[in-house]
Design a protein around this motif. Structure first.
Motif, PDB file in Angstrom:
ATOM      1  N   GLU A 234       0.831  -1.207   0.000  1.00  0.00           N
ATOM      2  CA  GLU A 234       0.000   0.000   0.000  1.00  0.00           C
ATOM      3  C   GLU A 234       0.864   1.255   0.000  1.00  0.00           C
ATOM      4  N   GLN A 235       1.963   1.239   0.760  1.00  0.00           N
ATOM      5  CA  GLN A 235       2.873   2.383   0.781  1.00  0.00           C
ATOM      6  C   GLN A 235       3.578   2.538  -0.563  1.00  0.00           C
ATOM      7  N   THR A 236       3.903   1.414  -1.185  1.00  0.00           N
ATOM      8  CA  THR A 236       4.507   1.460  -2.520  1.00  0.00           C
ATOM      9  C   THR A 236       3.530   2.043  -3.533  1.00  0.00           C
ATOM     10  N   SER A 237       2.260   1.682  -3.389  1.00  0.00           N
ATOM     11  CA  SER A 237       1.215   2.235  -4.266  1.00  0.00           C
ATOM     12  C   SER A 237       1.075   3.738  -4.060  1.00  0.00           C
ATOM     13  N   LEU A 238       1.154   4.174  -2.797  1.00  0.00           N
ATOM     14  CA  LEU A 238       1.095   5.611  -2.510  1.00  0.00           C
ATOM     15  C   LEU A 238       2.264   6.330  -3.169  1.00  0.00           C
ATOM     16  N   ASN A 239       3.432   5.711  -3.122  1.00  0.00           N
ATOM     17  CA  ASN A 239       4.598   6.302  -3.785  1.00  0.00           C
ATOM     18  C   ASN A 239       4.364   6.409  -5.288  1.00  0.00           C
ATOM     19  N   GLY A 240       3.709   5.387  -5.856  1.00  0.00           N
ATOM     20  CA  GLY A 240       3.383   5.426  -7.283  1.00  0.00           C
ATOM     21  C   GLY A 240       2.418   6.547  -7.616  1.00  0.00           C
ATOM     22  N   THR A 241       1.468   6.800  -6.720  1.00  0.00           N
ATOM     23  CA  THR A 241       0.533   7.907  -6.914  1.00  0.00           C
ATOM     24  C   THR A 241       1.276   9.237  -6.906  1.00  0.00           C
ATOM     25  N   LEU A 242       2.242   9.361  -6.012  1.00  0.00           N
ATOM     26  CA  LEU A 242       3.053  10.578  -5.950  1.00  0.00           C
ATOM     27  C   LEU A 242       3.873  10.735  -7.232  1.00  0.00           C
ATOM     28  N   GLN A 243       4.406   9.631  -7.736  1.00  0.00           N
ATOM     29  CA  GLN A 243       5.155   9.678  -8.991  1.00  0.00           C
ATOM     30  C   GLN A 243       4.290  10.206 -10.123  1.00  0.00           C
ATOM     31  N   LYS A 244       3.057   9.707 -10.199  1.00  0.00           N
ATOM     32  CA  LYS A 244       2.149  10.150 -11.255  1.00  0.00           C
ATOM     33  C   LYS A 244       1.819  11.628 -11.093  1.00  0.00           C
ATOM     34  N   ARG A 245       1.639  12.051  -9.853  1.00  0.00           N
ATOM     35  CA  ARG A 245       1.312  13.461  -9.587  1.00  0.00           C
ATOM     36  C   ARG A 245       2.461  14.358 -10.047  1.00  0.00           C
ATOM     37  N   VAL A 246       3.674  13.965  -9.733  1.00  0.00           N
ATOM     38  CA  VAL A 246       4.848  14.760 -10.118  1.00  0.00           C
ATOM     39  C   VAL A 246       5.026  14.738 -11.635  1.00  0.00           C
ATOM     40  N   GLU A 247       4.788  13.581 -12.248  1.00  0.00           N
ATOM     41  CA  GLU A 247       4.905  13.466 -13.708  1.00  0.00           C
ATOM     42  C   GLU A 247       3.925  14.413 -14.399  1.00  0.00           C
TER      43      GLU A 247
END
Length: 306
Positions: A234-247
């Motif tokens: 779940e924390q890894t998924s949250l990090n992925g969401t942050l990656q998408k937001r920054v992208e």
């Protein structure tokens, strides 16, 4: 023959100087491909250009921040994935022991899973601990073996600080992108500690054949490892969401920067065809003015009196 006067000389010299100025300006435009070499040269447009340039500079600074944050999040994804792999390996080690009814190699494989957890929780990015919370003087996880872990209070296992990294990715958005080793790894470290202490205790060690007490204990720990793994995913998924937001933010900022550069270019970039034409005309004008001065010199009163 007409004798040149001072006024004629002055007029001819003035024409030459103006021609040279036009030639220099045209030459600058050809060499720089810009209308002028400084803001003063743009006249009334200078304030607009300055405003565009200030906006472009500010946006480019955010683009640089986004790129830096994106790099960190990529590294963070690897660290989180590695940490979650450790939980998966821990559970797999238990399941293999239960399936074979043997714990002969359990502690060895459990130490391997623990080492993977250390790799993830102590991972660095550009010389800083990914999950250090601002403390880069010491590994976030201070123990290196299961034996050390068993002998250490769980509160003393982690040396990370409490500062979760945040980044301002545009004029109105600040994202908290950091995680702490203690938040991510405490439950898993407690599981490793429990298993090592059980192995050292009266119901241990795990041998070639598991006892009923050992099976019950390991079954419970397997379930707990599953819960830890799910939380880390779940924390890894949250990090992925942050990656998408920054992208998304970076793409938008780069689009704004491109638009501003086009606006700046429309006001500052020279029309090269016109610039070359002006340069040729200015060169002809300089030559003509110089010739006029030469003719005046040859027809001066002094020359006539000689």
């Amino acid at each position: 023959m007409r004798v040149s006067t001072a006024a004629t000389w002055s007029n001819a010299l003035n024409n030459l100087m103006k021609s040279q100025e036009r030639q220099n300006k045209a030459n600058d435009q050809v060499s720089t491909q810009k209308v002028a070499t400084d803001l003063m040269g743009y006249g009334r447009s200078s304030e607009i250009i300055a405003a565009y340039q200030a906006s472009a500079s500010r946006i480019n600074s955010y683009v640089a921040v986004n790129k830096s944050v994106a790099e960190r999040l990529n590294s963070q994804d690897l660290a989180l994935t590695t940490t979650s792999d450790a939980a998966a390996n821990g559970k797999e080690s238990i399941m293999n022991a239960l399936a074979s009814n043997s714990g002969a190699s359990l502690m060895e494989t459990m130490q391997g899973a623990f080492s993977i957890a250390l790799q993830g929780l102590n991972m660095e990015h550009h010389g800083q601990y990914m999950f250090g919370g601002g403390n880069d003087n010491k590994d976030p996880v201070t123990v290196a073996t299961l034996s050390e872990l068993a002998a250490t209070n769980i509160d003393d296992v982690f040396a990370n600080g409490n500062v979760k990294k945040s980044s301002r990715i545009d004029a109105s958005t600040t994202l908290q992108t950091g995680f702490l080793a203690s938040d991510l790894g405490r439950d898993m470290m407690q599981l490793f500690k429990d298993i090592q202490e059980f192995n050292n205790g009266p119901d241990g060690p795990f041998g070639t054949q598991l006892t009923d007490a050992q099976k019950t204990f390991l079954t419970e720990k397997s379930t707990q490892f599953s819960a830890v793994y799910d939380e880390l995913v779940e924390q890894t998924s949250l990090n992925g969401t942050l990656q998408k937001r920054v992208e998304t933010s970076q793409a938008a900022l780069e689009g704004q920067a491109s638009s501003l550069n086009e606006l700046i270019g429309s006001r500052t970039e020279a029309d090269m065809a016109k610039a070359y034409s002006n340069l040729q005309q200015a060169q002809v004008s300089v030559q003509a003015s110089a010739q006029v001065l030469a003719d005046l010199q040859s027809s001066s009163l002094l020359n006539l009196l000689r």
